[in-house]
Design a protein around this motif. Structure first.
Motif, mmCIF file in Angstrom:
data_model
loop_
_atom_site.group_PDB
_atom_site.id
_atom_site.type_symbol
_atom_site.label_atom_id
_atom_site.label_comp_id
_atom_site.label_asym_id
_atom_site.label_seq_id
_atom_site.Cartn_x
_atom_site.Cartn_y
_atom_site.Cartn_z
ATOM 1 N N ARG A 196 0.840 -1.198 0.000
ATOM 2 C CA ARG A 196 0.000 0.000 0.000
ATOM 3 C C ARG A 196 0.874 1.246 0.000
ATOM 4 O O ARG A 196 1.899 1.292 0.680
ATOM 5 C CB ARG A 196 -0.903 0.027 1.237
ATOM 6 N N GLU A 197 0.446 2.210 -0.760
ATOM 7 C CA GLU A 197 1.145 3.492 -0.742
ATOM 8 C C GLU A 197 0.663 4.331 0.440
ATOM 9 O O GLU A 197 -0.476 4.191 0.898
ATOM 10 C CB GLU A 197 0.890 4.256 -2.037
ATOM 11 N N GLN A 198 1.533 5.179 0.911
ATOM 12 C CA GLN A 198 1.148 6.111 1.968
ATOM 13 C C GLN A 198 1.830 7.453 1.719
ATOM 14 O O GLN A 198 3.033 7.521 1.486
ATOM 15 C CB GLN A 198 1.574 5.583 3.344
ATOM 16 N N THR A 199 1.038 8.489 1.732
ATOM 17 C CA THR A 199 1.585 9.838 1.609
ATOM 18 C C THR A 199 1.736 10.430 3.005
ATOM 19 O O THR A 199 0.775 10.442 3.786
ATOM 20 C CB THR A 199 0.661 10.728 0.771
ATOM 21 N N GLN A 200 2.916 10.889 3.338
ATOM 22 C CA GLN A 200 3.174 11.492 4.652
ATOM 23 C C GLN A 200 3.533 12.970 4.478
ATOM 24 O O GLN A 200 4.449 13.303 3.735
ATOM 25 C CB GLN A 200 4.320 10.770 5.359
ATOM 26 N N THR A 201 2.781 13.826 5.121
ATOM 27 C CA THR A 201 3.068 15.259 5.101
ATOM 28 C C THR A 201 3.297 15.723 6.531
ATOM 29 O O THR A 201 2.425 15.557 7.388
ATOM 30 C CB THR A 201 1.891 16.045 4.490
ATOM 31 N N ARG A 202 4.460 16.258 6.806
ATOM 32 C CA ARG A 202 4.802 16.703 8.160
ATOM 33 C C ARG A 202 5.014 18.216 8.149
ATOM 34 O O ARG A 202 5.861 18.727 7.422
ATOM 35 C CB ARG A 202 6.065 16.001 8.646
#
Length: 204
Positions: A196-202
């Protein structure tokens, strides 16, 4: 699952081809698969035998059984689900035996006039696992690879002309109802469908 079940042969060589095919099939040894010289073992269960018998009866009614068509019950064959390898001809392209997968030693031979006609007929099925061509014409071979609707394809492969994939060398993939994802087992894209792809924005 990838064993050849349909053969499209050009009309001008059809008789010669059929003679050689029948001669080859007659020479195949049927029996218990643990014996070294056996080519064809039993089908999987009684339901498969019944399916074979039904298909053979339909072929005799709607076309021509050129060789085989019988369930084997005598002598060494009485303790198992043994059937004759069967060659069928003279069925129309739209016939269920031509278009469906039987998972049996049962092959339909269909004649064609032109290359384009053969491709069109070969693609007229809900399945698309393997396909092969024998031709000396390089343009035909390229057109075959471009137009055939199957996942594993071969040109001029002497051994097992349409069957399976070379393990460790080729992905094994089916099109249409012969597959779900369009990604081949053993291929570069196969593992990705289990991830699964996951987009992480911090933000700080």
């Amino acid at each position: 699952c990838s064993a050849c079940s349909r053969v499209y042969v050009q009309k001008n060589i059809a008789n010669q081809f059929m003679e050689k095919l029948v001669s080859k099939v007659k020479s195949l040894k049927i029996g218990h698969p643990w014996e070294k010289d056996i080519f064809l073992g039993p089908v999987i269960n009684d339901d498969a035998v019944k399916k074979f018998q039904k298909a053979s009866d339909v072929a005799k009614k709607d076309g021509k059984v050129v060789f085989g068509g019988s369930v084997l019950k005598e002598s060494d064959y009485q303790h198992g689900y043994f059937v004759e390898p069967t060659i069928v001809a003279d069925l129309p392209q739209e016939h269920e035996l031509v278009r469906e997968e039987l998972f049996l030693p049962f092959v339909c031979v269909i004649q064609f006039d032109s290359f384009d006609e053969a491709i069109k007929m070969a693609n007229k099925t809900n399945y698309g696992l393997t396909a092969g061509i024998f031709s000396k014409d390089q343009k035909e071979i390229e057109a075959f690879f471009e137009k055939i609707e199957a996942g594993v394809t071969y040109a001029n492969r002497d051994a097992s002309a349409t069957t399976g994939a070379m393990v460790g060398a080729q992905p094994f993939v089916g099109w249409k109802e012969s597959g779900i994802s369009g990604k081949g087992a053993g291929g570069a894209y196969y593992l990705l469908q289990f991830m699964r792809e996951q987009t992480q924005t911090r933000c700080e």
